[in-house]
Motif scaffolding. Structure first.
Motif, PDB file in Angstrom:
ATOM      1  N   MET A 197       0.966  -1.334  -0.007  1.00  0.00           N
ATOM      2  CA  MET A 197       0.080   0.147  -0.023  1.00  0.00           C
ATOM      3  C   MET A 197       1.009   1.236   0.109  1.00  0.00           C
ATOM      4  O   MET A 197       0.630   2.225  -0.710  1.00  0.00           O
ATOM      5  N   LEU A 198       1.885   1.249   0.820  1.00  0.00           N
ATOM      6  CA  LEU A 198       2.763   2.580   0.791  1.00  0.00           C
ATOM      7  C   LEU A 198       3.623   2.806  -0.381  1.00  0.00           C
ATOM      8  O   LEU A 198       3.373   3.769  -1.054  1.00  0.00           O
ATOM      9  N   LEU A 199       4.127   1.649  -0.945  1.00  0.00           N
ATOM     10  CA  LEU A 199       4.859   1.791  -2.339  1.00  0.00           C
ATOM     11  C   LEU A 199       3.786   2.127  -3.449  1.00  0.00           C
ATOM     12  O   LEU A 199       4.186   3.149  -4.163  1.00  0.00           O
ATOM     13  N   ARG A 200       2.847   1.632  -3.377  1.00  0.00           N
ATOM     14  CA  ARG A 200       1.715   1.980  -4.686  1.00  0.00           C
ATOM     15  C   ARG A 200       1.341   3.424  -4.237  1.00  0.00           C
ATOM     16  O   ARG A 200       1.365   4.302  -5.108  1.00  0.00           O
ATOM     17  N   GLU A 311       0.621  12.856   1.470  1.00  0.00           N
ATOM     18  CA  GLU A 311       0.387  12.401   2.734  1.00  0.00           C
ATOM     19  C   GLU A 311       0.440  10.957   2.925  1.00  0.00           C
ATOM     20  O   GLU A 311      -0.220  10.096   2.099  1.00  0.00           O
ATOM     21  N   LEU A 312       1.027  10.368   3.973  1.00  0.00           N
ATOM     22  CA  LEU A 312       1.486   9.009   3.909  1.00  0.00           C
ATOM     23  C   LEU A 312       0.112   8.117   4.445  1.00  0.00           C
ATOM     24  O   LEU A 312      -0.588   8.632   5.280  1.00  0.00           O
ATOM     25  N   PRO A 313       0.072   6.654   4.021  1.00  0.00           N
ATOM     26  CA  PRO A 313      -1.085   5.933   4.532  1.00  0.00           C
ATOM     27  C   PRO A 313      -1.473   6.086   6.054  1.00  0.00           C
ATOM     28  O   PRO A 313      -2.638   5.953   6.309  1.00  0.00           O
ATOM     29  N   ASP A 314      -0.220   6.118   6.736  1.00  0.00           N
ATOM     30  CA  ASP A 314      -0.659   6.064   8.290  1.00  0.00           C
ATOM     31  C   ASP A 314      -1.589   7.135   8.683  1.00  0.00           C
ATOM     32  O   ASP A 314      -2.394   7.105   9.602  1.00  0.00           O
ATOM     33  N   SER A 315      -1.024   8.311   8.221  1.00  0.00           N
ATOM     34  CA  SER A 315      -1.559   9.652   8.560  1.00  0.00           C
ATOM     35  C   SER A 315      -2.894   9.673   7.993  1.00  0.00           C
ATOM     36  O   SER A 315      -4.043  10.147   8.751  1.00  0.00           O
ATOM     37  N   GLN A 318      -5.275   7.229   9.988  1.00  0.00           N
ATOM     38  CA  GLN A 318      -5.922   7.781  11.292  1.00  0.00           C
ATOM     39  C   GLN A 318      -6.712   8.745  11.374  1.00  0.00           C
ATOM     40  O   GLN A 318      -7.743   8.878  12.025  1.00  0.00           O
ATOM     41  N   ARG A 319      -6.693   9.528  10.191  1.00  0.00           N
ATOM     42  CA  ARG A 319      -7.659  10.593  10.026  1.00  0.00           C
ATOM     43  C   ARG A 319      -9.016  10.128   9.730  1.00  0.00           C
ATOM     44  O   ARG A 319     -10.153  10.624  10.121  1.00  0.00           O
ATOM     45  N   LEU A 320      -9.162   9.231   8.915  1.00  0.00           N
ATOM     46  CA  LEU A 320     -10.341   8.639   8.716  1.00  0.00           C
ATOM     47  C   LEU A 320     -11.047   7.799   9.995  1.00  0.00           C
ATOM     48  O   LEU A 320     -12.425   7.983  10.025  1.00  0.00           O
ATOM     49  N   LEU A 321     -10.337   7.470  10.846  1.00  0.00           N
ATOM     50  CA  LEU A 321     -11.069   6.817  11.962  1.00  0.00           C
ATOM     51  C   LEU A 321     -11.396   7.999  13.070  1.00  0.00           C
ATOM     52  O   LEU A 321     -12.173   7.639  13.773  1.00  0.00           O
ATOM     53  N   GLU A 322     -10.935   9.200  12.755  1.00  0.00           N
ATOM     54  CA  GLU A 322     -11.311  10.170  13.730  1.00  0.00           C
ATOM     55  C   GLU A 322     -12.493  11.315  13.206  1.00  0.00           C
ATOM     56  O   GLU A 322     -12.613  11.193  11.972  1.00  0.00           O
TER      57      GLU A 322
END
Length: 507
Positions: A197-200, A311-315, A318-322
């Motif tokens: 997911m990150l590399l894509r 913006e990286l997937p981890d960020s 987290q935004r989608l959950l909040e």
């Protein structure tokens, strides 16, 4: 560590992994992952890169290993490699070089591979796995090194004859080596999916295991014994299953009093099998490549690469959950797993917000369970261009404003996936053509029609009706609702139908 000293993975320590038996054994597991760089040209030539081109149609003299040809380094490959190392928080050498790794394959004409044995360009990174990613406990998987190297060709065997295709030869790769920080087989699968997911996401690699764009080798040892390597695992499910199988195999050897031999092994879908012993390994005779100069990287270049990363997937996750999104974890995982879907979701959400429709969960529910669900049924890829976010937003608004029932809206989505809107068409026209407009429940004739359909369905399903009346199977009421909805082609609100049925059955 001195500059120029070979970096080798150290598989000591280990992490406790409970087997299916009552005893606990220590699993030590690390990964080696090759990822093809999404460059237009190959690593050291001007040949085009392509997965689907006619065999041997994208091959230069250098790719074919003709004497006297010289390499021409592709700076686009370096840029993508630096994006990967930056996203993984690696340290990058300010100067690195290339080496030759000598071994013979029929699809490698020159008899060696250009790689980075002594001075990998990046090292000491990390990729964190969180519980939301699917692991039981947060874990930081350290990245020991990343190196740039060239791919080999491809051999296909038909009737015992090798057909060699050099299109893939000299395609740019990065090889990523982790420390032995993988705690469980399942965590290995989560790591690979997250790296994909990150590399894509940052445009470095397509992440496709099935096409060979990403290839995974697994290193495993039990109770700090000899390490075995499993080569070329082509799916995350195969990675998890192969680790479990190899763990069981080594555990049984230890339990029987034997000694695990250091081997390179393959995977047949059920068991691992010996390819060769490590003691039989080839001496690669590494040497600095005399035709490639060392490459120097300035601090300004690194800062530029970092500043241009999206913006990286981890960020994003987290935004989608909040708040304000507050998407359920399961839906957020689906959105993050599909390329481009997170950006699409935010566009749908913002479209609804701009039309004063703050109903929580509407955008994610319709995107994941209706649109993406129907795409899976029709075996089609998610493509924002074929189903623009404003189209989905309009459909959701029509449902919320009682212009469409949820059933009619689902039928509309199904139709639009099969027949995308052209530039002159509109949703309203399609709704009229398909006669999907919601019947007005306040109309007396409509009420009588609903009443009649409900009575008809009850008469046709007496056993189900009795089960609902008696209270034995109250949930069977929804079966009756479904039958009525089918009769009226979904043009009536399901709650209205449910109310009518309940009144009839109670009376």
């Amino acid at each position: 560590m001195r500059l120029g000293q070979p970096i080798r993975a150290c598989y000591s320590g280990g992490i406790r992994y409970l087997s299916t038996s009552t005893s606990a054994y220590s699993l030590t597991c690390g990964l080696e992952i090759h990822a093809q760089l999404m460059t237009d040209l190959k690593l050291f030539s001007c040949s085009k890169t392509s997965f689907h081109a006619r065999p041997n149609s994208n091959v230069s003299f250098y790719d074919a290993g003709l004497p006297g040809t010289l390499p021409k380094f592709n700076p686009q490959a370096l840029l993508l490699a630096l994006k990967a190392s930056s996203a993984l928080n690696c340290k990058v050498r300010d100067c690195f070089s290339f080496d030759r790794k000598h071994y013979f394959y029929g699809d490698q004409p020159v008899g060696y591979q250009v790689t980075q044995h002594y001075q990998p360009y990046a090292h000491d990174g990390v990729l964190k796995l969180y519980e939301r990613d699917g692991v039981k406990k947060d874990v930081s998987v350290r990245i020991k090194q990343i190196q740039i190297e060239q791919d080999t060709g491809k051999s296909t065997y038909i009737d015992d004859i090798a057909h060699v295709d050099l299109n893939r030869t000299n395609h740019g790769l990065i090889e990523l080596v982790t420390e032995p920080d993988i705690p469980t087989p399942e965590a290995a699968g989560v790591f690979v999916k997250k790296l994909q997911m990150l590399l894509r996401h940052i445009g470095v690699c397509s992440g496709e295991l099935e096409t060979g764009a990403m290839r995974v080798d697994v290193n495993i040892s039990v109770n700090n014994g000899q390490r075995c390597e499993i080569k070329n695992l082509s799916s995350t499910s195969a990675i998890v299953a192969a680790i479990k199988a190899e763990f069981r195999r080594q555990r049984k050897i230890i339990e029987s009093g034997g000694t695990v031999e250091s081997e390179t092994r393959g995977w047949d879908g059920t068991n691992t099998w010996k390819l060769r012993g490590k003691e039989e390994g080839v001496d690669y005779r590494y040497m600095p490549d005399p035709e490639l100069q060392p490459i120097r990287i300035s601090e300004d270049t690194l800062n530029h690469v970092k500043s241009t990363l999206p913006e990286l997937p981890d960020s994003i996750f987290q935004r989608l959950l909040e708040p304000p999104y507050s998407i359920p974890l399961k839906d957020a995982r689906t959105i993050m797993s599909v390329s481009g879907m997170a950006a699409y979701y935010e566009q749908v959400y913002n479209y609804l917000q701009s039309h004063d429709s703050p109903k929580p969960g509407a955008a994610s529910n319709w995107l994941v369970h209706r649109l993406y669900g129907e795409l899976n049924v029709q075996e089609k890829e998610f493509n924002p261009d074929l189903f623009p976010p404003e189209v989905l937003g309009n459909i959701i608004l029509m449902v919320q404003k009682d212009r469409l029932t949820a059933t009619s809206a689902t039928l509309l989505i199904r139709h639009l996936i099969s027949n995308p809107l052209d530039s002159n068409a509109s949703i309203e026209t399609v709704i009229e053509d398909l006669d999907l407009t919601k019947a007005q429940d306040t109309n007396s004739e409509v009420q009588e029609a609903i009443q009649g359909l409900c009575e008809q369905v009850i008469e046709q399903n007496p056993v189900v009706a009795d089960q609902v009346r008696s209270g034995k199977k109250p949930k069977s009421l929804m079966f009756l609702v479904g039958q009525v909805m089918r009769e009226c082609q979904g043009r009536v609100d399901a709650n209205t139908v449910k109310t009518h049925l309940s009144k009839i059955l109670n009376n």
